[in-house]
Design a protein around this motif. Structure first.
Motif, PDB file in Angstrom:
ATOM      1  N   GLY A 148      19.406 -11.309 -65.275  1.00 52.82           N
ATOM      2  CA  GLY A 148      18.805 -11.477 -66.593  1.00 52.82           C
ATOM      3  C   GLY A 148      19.704 -12.109 -67.633  1.00 52.82           C
ATOM      4  N   VAL A 149      20.621 -12.980 -67.212  1.00 51.72           N
ATOM      5  CA  VAL A 149      21.504 -13.653 -68.155  1.00 51.72           C
ATOM      6  C   VAL A 149      20.684 -14.385 -69.219  1.00 51.72           C
ATOM      7  CG1 VAL A 149      21.650 -15.856 -66.890  1.00 51.72           C
ATOM      8  CG2 VAL A 149      23.598 -15.069 -68.243  1.00 51.72           C
ATOM      9  N   GLY A 150      21.221 -14.428 -70.434  1.00 49.88           N
ATOM     10  CA  GLY A 150      20.548 -15.181 -71.490  1.00 49.88           C
ATOM     11  C   GLY A 150      20.621 -16.672 -71.224  1.00 49.88           C
ATOM     12  N   ARG A 151      21.837 -17.159 -70.995  1.00 50.26           N
ATOM     13  CA  ARG A 151      22.060 -18.546 -70.593  1.00 50.26           C
ATOM     14  C   ARG A 151      23.417 -18.626 -69.913  1.00 50.26           C
ATOM     15  NH1 ARG A 151      25.508 -21.081 -74.346  1.00 50.26           N
ATOM     16  NH2 ARG A 151      25.742 -19.969 -76.324  1.00 50.26           N
ATOM     17  N   ILE A 152      23.552 -19.567 -68.997  1.00 51.62           N
ATOM     18  CA  ILE A 152      24.821 -19.747 -68.305  1.00 51.62           C
ATOM     19  C   ILE A 152      25.128 -21.228 -68.209  1.00 51.62           C
ATOM     20  CG2 ILE A 152      23.624 -19.487 -66.073  1.00 51.62           C
ATOM     21  CD1 ILE A 152      26.347 -18.472 -64.951  1.00 51.62           C
ATOM     22  N   ARG A 153      26.331 -21.580 -68.620  1.00 55.03           N
ATOM     23  CA  ARG A 153      26.778 -22.971 -68.532  1.00 55.03           C
ATOM     24  C   ARG A 153      27.828 -23.051 -67.429  1.00 55.03           C
ATOM     25  NH1 ARG A 153      28.650 -27.266 -73.234  1.00 55.03           N
ATOM     26  NH2 ARG A 153      28.576 -29.074 -71.847  1.00 55.03           N
ATOM     27  N   SER A 154      27.568 -23.899 -66.442  1.00 53.20           N
ATOM     28  CA  SER A 154      28.407 -23.987 -65.256  1.00 53.20           C
ATOM     29  C   SER A 154      28.960 -25.405 -65.117  1.00 53.20           C
ATOM     30  CB  SER A 154      27.577 -23.615 -64.021  1.00 53.20           C
ATOM     31  OG  SER A 154      28.352 -23.644 -62.857  1.00 53.20           O
ATOM     32  N   PHE A 155      30.265 -25.494 -64.808  1.00 50.01           N
ATOM     33  CA  PHE A 155      30.920 -26.775 -64.588  1.00 50.01           C
ATOM     34  C   PHE A 155      31.341 -26.895 -63.124  1.00 50.01           C
ATOM     35  CE2 PHE A 155      31.457 -26.087 -69.099  1.00 50.01           C
ATOM     36  CZ  PHE A 155      31.326 -27.358 -69.649  1.00 50.01           C
ATOM     37  N   GLU A 156      31.194 -28.078 -62.570  1.00 50.55           N
ATOM     38  CA  GLU A 156      31.699 -28.351 -61.221  1.00 50.55           C
ATOM     39  C   GLU A 156      32.294 -29.761 -61.207  1.00 50.55           C
ATOM     40  OE1 GLU A 156      33.228 -28.613 -57.868  1.00 50.55           O
ATOM     41  OE2 GLU A 156      32.390 -26.666 -58.436  1.00 50.55           O
ATOM     42  N   LYS A 157      33.548 -29.842 -60.827  1.00 48.87           N
ATOM     43  CA  LYS A 157      34.284 -31.103 -60.876  1.00 48.87           C
ATOM     44  C   LYS A 157      33.961 -32.020 -59.709  1.00 48.87           C
ATOM     45  CE  LYS A 157      39.114 -32.696 -61.011  1.00 48.87           C
ATOM     46  NZ  LYS A 157      40.528 -32.240 -61.079  1.00 48.87           N
ATOM     47  N   ASN A 158      33.707 -31.443 -58.537  1.00 54.54           N
ATOM     48  CA  ASN A 158      33.596 -32.224 -57.303  1.00 54.54           C
ATOM     49  C   ASN A 158      32.154 -32.664 -57.065  1.00 54.54           C
ATOM     50  OD1 ASN A 158      33.437 -32.942 -54.448  1.00 54.54           O
ATOM     51  ND2 ASN A 158      35.473 -32.041 -54.263  1.00 54.54           N
ATOM     52  N   GLU A 159      31.939 -33.967 -57.061  1.00 53.25           N
ATOM     53  CA  GLU A 159      30.587 -34.511 -56.871  1.00 53.25           C
ATOM     54  C   GLU A 159      30.012 -34.151 -55.504  1.00 53.25           C
ATOM     55  OE1 GLU A 159      28.153 -38.745 -57.386  1.00 53.25           O
ATOM     56  OE2 GLU A 159      30.345 -38.699 -57.459  1.00 53.25           O
ATOM     57  N   ASP A 160      30.878 -34.069 -54.485  1.00 55.88           N
ATOM     58  CA  ASP A 160      30.393 -33.726 -53.154  1.00 55.88           C
ATOM     59  C   ASP A 160      29.933 -32.277 -53.074  1.00 55.88           C
ATOM     60  OD1 ASP A 160      30.857 -36.280 -52.209  1.00 55.88           O
ATOM     61  OD2 ASP A 160      32.869 -35.819 -51.476  1.00 55.88           O
ATOM     62  N   ASN A 168      21.560 -26.782 -50.159  1.00 54.88           N
ATOM     63  CA  ASN A 168      21.685 -25.348 -49.889  1.00 54.88           C
ATOM     64  C   ASN A 168      20.558 -24.584 -50.575  1.00 54.88           C
ATOM     65  OD1 ASN A 168      22.504 -22.718 -49.395  1.00 54.88           O
ATOM     66  ND2 ASN A 168      24.233 -22.797 -50.822  1.00 54.88           N
ATOM     67  N   PRO A 169      19.648 -23.970 -49.828  1.00 51.11           N
ATOM     68  CA  PRO A 169      18.527 -23.265 -50.465  1.00 51.11           C
ATOM     69  C   PRO A 169      18.946 -22.021 -51.241  1.00 51.11           C
ATOM     70  CG  PRO A 169      18.549 -22.854 -48.098  1.00 51.11           C
ATOM     71  CD  PRO A 169      19.580 -23.915 -48.348  1.00 51.11           C
ATOM     72  N   TRP A 170      20.178 -21.562 -51.041  1.00 54.17           N
ATOM     73  CA  TRP A 170      20.677 -20.397 -51.767  1.00 54.17           C
ATOM     74  C   TRP A 170      21.342 -20.778 -53.093  1.00 54.17           C
ATOM     75  CZ3 TRP A 170      19.346 -15.619 -50.153  1.00 54.17           C
ATOM     76  CH2 TRP A 170      18.911 -15.477 -48.830  1.00 54.17           C
ATOM     77  N   SER A 171      21.549 -22.067 -53.335  1.00 52.75           N
ATOM     78  CA  SER A 171      22.132 -22.522 -54.601  1.00 52.75           C
ATOM     79  C   SER A 171      21.032 -22.661 -55.645  1.00 52.75           C
ATOM     80  CB  SER A 171      22.828 -23.872 -54.419  1.00 52.75           C
ATOM     81  OG  SER A 171      23.948 -23.769 -53.568  1.00 52.75           O
ATOM     82  N   PRO A 172      21.215 -22.114 -56.827  1.00 57.38           N
ATOM     83  CA  PRO A 172      20.154 -22.193 -57.836  1.00 57.38           C
ATOM     84  C   PRO A 172      19.961 -23.617 -58.348  1.00 57.38           C
ATOM     85  CG  PRO A 172      22.146 -21.287 -58.808  1.00 57.38           C
ATOM     86  CD  PRO A 172      22.411 -21.409 -57.327  1.00 57.38           C
ATOM     87  N   ASP A 173      18.724 -23.978 -58.555  1.00 53.75           N
ATOM     88  CA  ASP A 173      18.358 -25.297 -59.070  1.00 53.75           C
ATOM     89  C   ASP A 173      18.099 -25.170 -60.565  1.00 53.75           C
ATOM     90  OD1 ASP A 173      17.260 -27.722 -59.726  1.00 53.75           O
ATOM     91  OD2 ASP A 173      15.651 -27.655 -58.241  1.00 53.75           O
ATOM     92  N   PRO A 174      18.885 -25.831 -61.421  1.00 58.56           N
ATOM     93  CA  PRO A 174      18.651 -25.716 -62.870  1.00 58.56           C
ATOM     94  C   PRO A 174      17.242 -26.108 -63.287  1.00 58.56           C
ATOM     95  CG  PRO A 174      20.759 -26.767 -62.437  1.00 58.56           C
ATOM     96  CD  PRO A 174      20.051 -26.670 -61.111  1.00 58.56           C
ATOM     97  N   ALA A 175      16.607 -27.007 -62.516  1.00 60.79           N
ATOM     98  CA  ALA A 175      15.271 -27.490 -62.880  1.00 60.79           C
ATOM     99  C   ALA A 175      14.152 -26.603 -62.360  1.00 60.79           C
ATOM    100  CB  ALA A 175      15.072 -28.912 -62.360  1.00 60.79           C
ATOM    101  N   ALA A 176      14.465 -25.636 -61.522  1.00 65.93           N
ATOM    102  CA  ALA A 176      13.430 -24.787 -60.931  1.00 65.93           C
ATOM    103  C   ALA A 176      12.868 -23.805 -61.957  1.00 65.93           C
ATOM    104  CB  ALA A 176      13.994 -24.021 -59.738  1.00 65.93           C
ATOM    105  N   ALA A 177      11.606 -23.445 -61.760  1.00 61.96           N
ATOM    106  CA  ALA A 177      10.965 -22.497 -62.674  1.00 61.96           C
ATOM    107  C   ALA A 177      11.705 -21.166 -62.705  1.00 61.96           C
ATOM    108  CB  ALA A 177       9.509 -22.293 -62.254  1.00 61.96           C
ATOM    109  N   ALA A 178      12.273 -20.759 -61.566  1.00 69.58           N
ATOM    110  CA  ALA A 178      12.974 -19.479 -61.502  1.00 69.58           C
ATOM    111  C   ALA A 178      14.194 -19.439 -62.416  1.00 69.58           C
ATOM    112  CB  ALA A 178      13.391 -19.193 -60.065  1.00 69.58           C
ATOM    113  N   SER A 179      14.769 -20.605 -62.705  1.00 68.20           N
ATOM    114  CA  SER A 179      15.928 -20.645 -63.603  1.00 68.20           C
ATOM    115  C   SER A 179      15.524 -20.521 -65.058  1.00 68.20           C
ATOM    116  CB  SER A 179      16.725 -21.937 -63.383  1.00 68.20           C
ATOM    117  OG  SER A 179      17.246 -21.987 -62.061  1.00 68.20           O
ATOM    118  N   GLY A 180      14.274 -20.832 -65.357  1.00 60.16           N
ATOM    119  CA  GLY A 180      13.760 -20.635 -66.709  1.00 60.16           C
ATOM    120  C   GLY A 180      14.516 -21.377 -67.794  1.00 60.16           C
ATOM    121  N   GLY A 181      15.170 -22.485 -67.432  1.00 56.97           N
ATOM    122  CA  GLY A 181      15.935 -23.247 -68.415  1.00 56.97           C
ATOM    123  C   GLY A 181      17.216 -22.568 -68.862  1.00 56.97           C
TER     124      GLY A 181
END
Length: 280
Positions: A148-160, A168-181
């Protein structure tokens, strides 16, 4: 990048699929997304059908390798651009990843997602604004979203690594409805990008950097000072360290990190396989 929607194969389900065909079965039921869900494939002599698409039977697959359909063949989920980066199956379903053969997430005693869940619980993310400094496969972010996080900002340096996340189906998709923006994923180096974050703009921090030999700047007093600046007073930080070099050099990295965090404005203590600290 959009998330991949096709089948993911490892050796065991691929062998089971072919065995069902050889036994004359009309269908095969199991998981084709690393244990995320189960479904049923329709079998024919020359191929199989899953979720409305047709695929050939795979040839013999290698152990410790995950394969995806690239439109022409089943290919390993790996890339080489200076380093070999590979998504690797685990007994738990949820995969880990390796860089040049070095495993990036602990998997010996539990799934990497369960490991992440225990660490995330230390910062109590519900309703908070969280900074995830080194996103990796996104398991910290996934656990924060579940909590139930309010918002989370995540950084990843490696493009690969970001590419691995799309497969990976276990990695959250920022655009998915489940992420709720609530999840913002940025391709960038947090050691530089943190300068653009406002003072006291986050309620909690998750810091899971690569080992010191690869990213020493993320263990520096200067970077810890930036974490203290962006974290509100009383906010919690979990810093994964592991215990590198302890057996070979006697060096105690967790205690070194705790002392450096204390000097940067935190009250730190050892917790799990890292350091838990609160902004003073």
């Amino acid at each position: 990048m959009a998330h991949y929607q096709g089948p993911l194969l490892t050796r065991d389900p691929a062998d089971a699929l072919c065995s069902a065909r050889d036994a004359g079965a009309a269908t095969w039921s199991g998981s084709l997304d690393l244990g995320r869900s189960t479904g049923t494939a329709t079998l024919a002599a020359d191929g199989w059908r899953w979720l409305g698409n047709d695929y050939p039977y795979p040839t013999r697959l290698k152990d410790r390798t995950i394969y995806y359909w690239d439109g022409e063949d089943f290919m390993p989920v790996s890339r080489f651009s200076g380093s070999l980066i590979k998504l690797v199956p685990t007994p738990w379903g949820t995969p880990t990843f390796e860089i040049d053969g070095i495993k990036m997430l602990p998997t010996a005693k539990e799934s990497p997602l369960d490991d992440a869940r225990r660490k995330v619980a230390l910062i109590e993310p519900g309703g908070k604004a969280v900074l995830d400094t080194c996103g990796g496969l996104g398991y910290f972010a996934a656990c924060c979203l579940d909590a139930g996080v309010g918002r989370i900002r995540s950084f990843e340096k490696n493009e690969d690594v970001l590419w691995l996340r799309t497969l990976n189906p276990w990695s959250p998709d920022p655009a998915a409805a489940a992420s709720g923006g609530r999840l913002e994923l940025t391709h960038g180096d947090v050691s530089a990008a943190i300068a653009g974050l406002a003072d006291a703009s986050v309620d909690a921090v998750l810091h899971d950097p690569p080992r010191f030999g690869i990213a020493g700047e993320l263990y520096s007093g200067a970077f810890y000072g930036e974490l203290a600046r962006v974290l509100r007073r009383g906010g919690r930080l979990f810093h994964y360290t592991g215990s590198p070099n302890k057996l070979t050099s006697g060096r105690d990295v967790p205690r070194e990190v705790a002392r450096r965090l204390d000097a940067a404005g935190f009250k730190a203590e050892l917790a799990l396989d890292g350091v838990l600290a609160a902004r003073r």
